[in-house]
Write a protein that holds these residues in place. Sequence first.
Motif, mmCIF file in Angstrom:
data_model
loop_
_atom_site.group_PDB
_atom_site.id
_atom_site.type_symbol
_atom_site.label_atom_id
_atom_site.label_comp_id
_atom_site.label_asym_id
_atom_site.label_seq_id
_atom_site.Cartn_x
_atom_site.Cartn_y
_atom_site.Cartn_z
ATOM 1 N N GLU A 27 -25.730 -49.779 14.013
ATOM 2 C CA GLU A 27 -24.947 -50.219 12.858
ATOM 3 C C GLU A 27 -25.837 -50.951 11.860
ATOM 4 O OE1 GLU A 27 -20.874 -52.789 11.917
ATOM 5 O OE2 GLU A 27 -21.899 -53.004 13.849
ATOM 6 N N LYS A 28 -25.827 -50.484 10.613
ATOM 7 C CA LYS A 28 -26.598 -51.092 9.526
ATOM 8 C C LYS A 28 -25.717 -51.129 8.274
ATOM 9 C CE LYS A 28 -30.514 -50.930 11.959
ATOM 10 N NZ LYS A 28 -31.482 -49.854 11.795
ATOM 11 N N SER A 29 -25.691 -52.252 7.613
ATOM 12 C CA SER A 29 -24.851 -52.372 6.416
ATOM 13 C C SER A 29 -25.314 -51.428 5.315
ATOM 14 C CB SER A 29 -24.848 -53.817 5.907
ATOM 15 O OG SER A 29 -26.165 -54.291 5.702
ATOM 16 N N GLY A 30 -26.608 -51.111 5.268
ATOM 17 C CA GLY A 30 -27.090 -50.176 4.256
ATOM 18 C C GLY A 30 -26.535 -48.779 4.452
ATOM 19 N N ASP A 31 -26.495 -48.306 5.698
ATOM 20 C CA ASP A 31 -25.924 -46.987 5.970
ATOM 21 C C ASP A 31 -24.428 -46.976 5.654
ATOM 22 O OD1 ASP A 31 -28.403 -46.110 6.846
ATOM 23 O OD2 ASP A 31 -27.962 -46.466 8.961
ATOM 24 N N GLN A 32 -23.750 -48.086 5.924
ATOM 25 C CA GLN A 32 -22.333 -48.176 5.589
ATOM 26 C C GLN A 32 -22.132 -48.141 4.083
ATOM 27 O OE1 GLN A 32 -21.625 -51.845 7.683
ATOM 28 N NE2 GLN A 32 -20.909 -50.817 9.542
ATOM 29 N N GLY A 291 -34.088 -49.877 3.928
ATOM 30 C CA GLY A 291 -33.172 -50.042 2.807
ATOM 31 C C GLY A 291 -33.806 -49.921 1.443
ATOM 32 N N ALA A 292 -35.144 -49.892 1.376
ATOM 33 C CA ALA A 292 -35.820 -49.845 0.080
ATOM 34 C C ALA A 292 -35.450 -48.595 -0.705
ATOM 35 C CB ALA A 292 -37.332 -49.919 0.279
ATOM 36 N N GLU A 293 -35.333 -47.469 -0.016
ATOM 37 C CA GLU A 293 -35.019 -46.216 -0.716
ATOM 38 C C GLU A 293 -33.595 -46.228 -1.269
ATOM 39 O OE1 GLU A 293 -38.225 -45.777 2.202
ATOM 40 O OE2 GLU A 293 -36.140 -46.432 2.399
ATOM 41 N N LEU A 294 -32.669 -46.786 -0.502
ATOM 42 C CA LEU A 294 -31.287 -46.884 -0.984
ATOM 43 C C LEU A 294 -31.214 -47.803 -2.188
ATOM 44 C CD1 LEU A 294 -28.261 -46.296 -0.696
ATOM 45 C CD2 LEU A 294 -28.138 -48.137 1.010
ATOM 46 N N SER A 295 -31.921 -48.914 -2.156
ATOM 47 C CA SER A 295 -31.894 -49.849 -3.288
ATOM 48 C C SER A 295 -32.489 -49.223 -4.538
ATOM 49 C CB SER A 295 -32.649 -51.132 -2.935
ATOM 50 O OG SER A 295 -34.046 -50.912 -2.864
ATOM 51 N N ALA A 296 -33.379 -48.241 -4.355
ATOM 52 C CA ALA A 296 -33.998 -47.544 -5.489
ATOM 53 C C ALA A 296 -33.269 -46.252 -5.841
ATOM 54 C CB ALA A 296 -35.450 -47.225 -5.147
ATOM 55 N N ASP A 297 -32.098 -46.020 -5.215
ATOM 56 C CA ASP A 297 -31.338 -44.783 -5.407
ATOM 57 C C ASP A 297 -32.200 -43.565 -5.113
ATOM 58 O OD1 ASP A 297 -29.054 -43.293 -5.971
ATOM 59 O OD2 ASP A 297 -29.561 -43.083 -8.099
ATOM 60 N N GLY A 298 -33.022 -43.696 -4.060
ATOM 61 C CA GLY A 298 -33.903 -42.594 -3.680
ATOM 62 C C GLY A 298 -33.773 -42.220 -2.226
ATOM 63 N N HIS A 299 -32.587 -42.455 -1.641
ATOM 64 C CA HIS A 299 -32.430 -42.209 -0.207
ATOM 65 C C HIS A 299 -32.056 -40.772 0.125
ATOM 66 C CE1 HIS A 299 -28.374 -42.880 -1.594
ATOM 67 N NE2 HIS A 299 -27.868 -42.531 -0.442
ATOM 68 N N GLN A 304 -31.441 -45.201 6.594
ATOM 69 C CA GLN A 304 -32.605 -46.023 6.273
ATOM 70 C C GLN A 304 -33.642 -46.058 7.391
ATOM 71 O OE1 GLN A 304 -30.224 -49.418 5.096
ATOM 72 N NE2 GLN A 304 -30.712 -50.526 6.971
ATOM 73 N N LEU A 305 -33.245 -45.828 8.633
ATOM 74 C CA LEU A 305 -34.232 -45.771 9.712
ATOM 75 C C LEU A 305 -35.125 -44.541 9.571
ATOM 76 C CD1 LEU A 305 -35.321 -46.960 12.359
ATOM 77 C CD2 LEU A 305 -33.679 -45.532 13.567
ATOM 78 N N CYS A 306 -34.537 -43.387 9.275
ATOM 79 C CA CYS A 306 -35.345 -42.172 9.081
ATOM 80 C C CYS A 306 -36.329 -42.341 7.928
ATOM 81 C CB CYS A 306 -34.438 -40.970 8.810
ATOM 82 S SG CYS A 306 -33.821 -40.170 10.292
ATOM 83 N N LEU A 307 -35.860 -42.917 6.854
ATOM 84 C CA LEU A 307 -36.726 -43.090 5.693
ATOM 85 C C LEU A 307 -37.845 -44.080 5.994
ATOM 86 C CD1 LEU A 307 -33.882 -43.076 3.067
ATOM 87 C CD2 LEU A 307 -35.693 -41.361 3.247
ATOM 88 N N GLU A 308 -37.547 -45.105 6.786
ATOM 89 C CA GLU A 308 -38.587 -46.056 7.175
ATOM 90 C C GLU A 308 -39.653 -45.367 8.019
ATOM 91 O OE1 GLU A 308 -40.323 -50.002 7.449
ATOM 92 O OE2 GLU A 308 -38.956 -48.995 6.064
ATOM 93 N N ALA A 309 -39.234 -44.532 8.962
ATOM 94 C CA ALA A 309 -40.196 -43.807 9.789
ATOM 95 C C ALA A 309 -41.096 -42.917 8.933
ATOM 96 C CB ALA A 309 -39.462 -42.969 10.830
ATOM 97 N N ARG A 310 -40.544 -42.349 7.879
ATOM 98 C CA ARG A 310 -41.347 -41.514 6.981
ATOM 99 C C ARG A 310 -42.387 -42.346 6.228
ATOM 100 N NH1 ARG A 310 -38.927 -36.623 4.981
ATOM 101 N NH2 ARG A 310 -39.226 -37.360 2.840
ATOM 102 N N CYS A 311 -42.084 -43.614 5.945
ATOM 103 C CA CYS A 311 -43.090 -44.495 5.337
ATOM 104 C C CYS A 311 -44.326 -44.585 6.216
ATOM 105 C CB CYS A 311 -42.521 -45.897 5.144
ATOM 106 S SG CYS A 311 -41.235 -46.078 3.901
ATOM 107 N N TYR A 312 -44.111 -44.702 7.513
ATOM 108 C CA TYR A 312 -45.236 -44.848 8.427
ATOM 109 C C TYR A 312 -46.035 -43.555 8.524
ATOM 110 C CZ TYR A 312 -42.345 -48.856 9.671
ATOM 111 O OH TYR A 312 -41.582 -49.992 9.615
#
Length: 455
Positions: A27-32, A291-299, A304-312
């Motif tokens: 559960e993550k508030s960003g995904d919600q 959550g950075a991608e969602l805040s930038a409207d780029g998700h 947000q976990l998948c996008l974070e893994a892609r950062c790495y």
Amino acid sequence: MLLRTKLFGTTYEFGSVKELLAKANEEKSGDQQAGIAAESNAERVAARLVLAEVPLSVLRENPVVPYDEDEVTRAIDDAVNETVYEEIKGWKVGDFREWILSNDTTSAMIRRVSNALTGEMVAGVTKLMSNLDLILAGRKIRVETHCSNTMGRPGTLGSRNQPNHPTDSVEGIRATVLEGLSYGSGDSVIGINPADDSVGSVSRLLEMTKKIIDDWEIPTQNCVLAHVTTQVEAMKRGAPVGLLFQSLAGSQKAMDSFGISVGLMDDAYEQAKKYAWPTGPNYMYFETGQGAELSADGHNGADQLCLEARCYGLAKRYYPYQVNTVVGFIGPEYLYDSRQIARAGLEDHFMGKLTGIQMGCDVCYTNHAVADQNDNENLSVLLASAGCSFIMGVPMGDDAMLSYQTTSYHDAPSLRQALGLHPLPEFEEWMTEIGLWKNGQLTDKAGDASFFLKR
């Protein structure tokens, strides 16, 4: 592939791999906020049951942003070691989890497999792990890097000396740097977040910190965390850059909002190898955060976990000396409370290590999050137990420029003492030589910045 299961008489079906990954997430508030989270715990469990049976090849073949639409996807996928991938592509995600956690699986074995992974594969296995799984697995994986000193040795915990100042006062920052050094903070890096992103201001701070390093012969490196283009320009004009910094994102759209691209970062990396003053070979420092991608409207509709893994996966392209997730900085809109922040910190640390990069954490929260300093200390202990490479050191844990709460100059020494850890090896030797460290702990000289004014 049919993504369906029946649980307690209810059939759950997921329309795509992207949807499945999102609903399998904790559960993550960003995904919600993005409208992609599981609607119930039962749906979350059902998604994990389905995900556990998905072959790794399906995750590679179905990235959350298509290959032909996104340069981050292309950069990660093109780097996959096809020989190793052929060996593992038939593994189910659940089997991959069991393999990582097996007593027979070594760090070297995991590091080899890391070369065949995409962000979606890393994120997928992470979603099936408990917090203790993440600690055990993260601790197992070792990544060693070198800039002016060595990061990642077993039994060590580094600390970034973060002497931020609201007006970039050189004198104010110098005093704070010295205070941090007196506590043993700065072996990871002396890293300043500037209020002024101009080349002149950034250069002044780089010159001041390099002079401290030279005067006291400190085995560390400096960094001013301006935009990468500003740092490159300062470096080309002769400013002494130790580590070259940039925040990264997990999608091209979000990268665009940061004013960067894969091509720009490729060029910056080449400039760092040419102009940075340390011996290397690792010259890059990256920060990320769920959550950075969602805040930038780029998700792109991905969790947000998948996008974070892609950062790495992208960071690995540049062989960084260190990467850290600024885990609670983006706010409760993305990680609501200490429980979500702690989970994200453990996830990010594990995912970075599984990807094959050096991983630390800015254990932090904003003032409107449901968290406090005890929560920061709790997560710091969990991460140190998991083999986290470094944390932040800020006076009193309260950043005067960024206005958020993080770990203090006292916290790394306390964790070292509590858990039998050491500073980075070259830095520990230096602290011992000048009388700040003895028998595995700070001496009574620690904490007095005037120590550095008495030579």
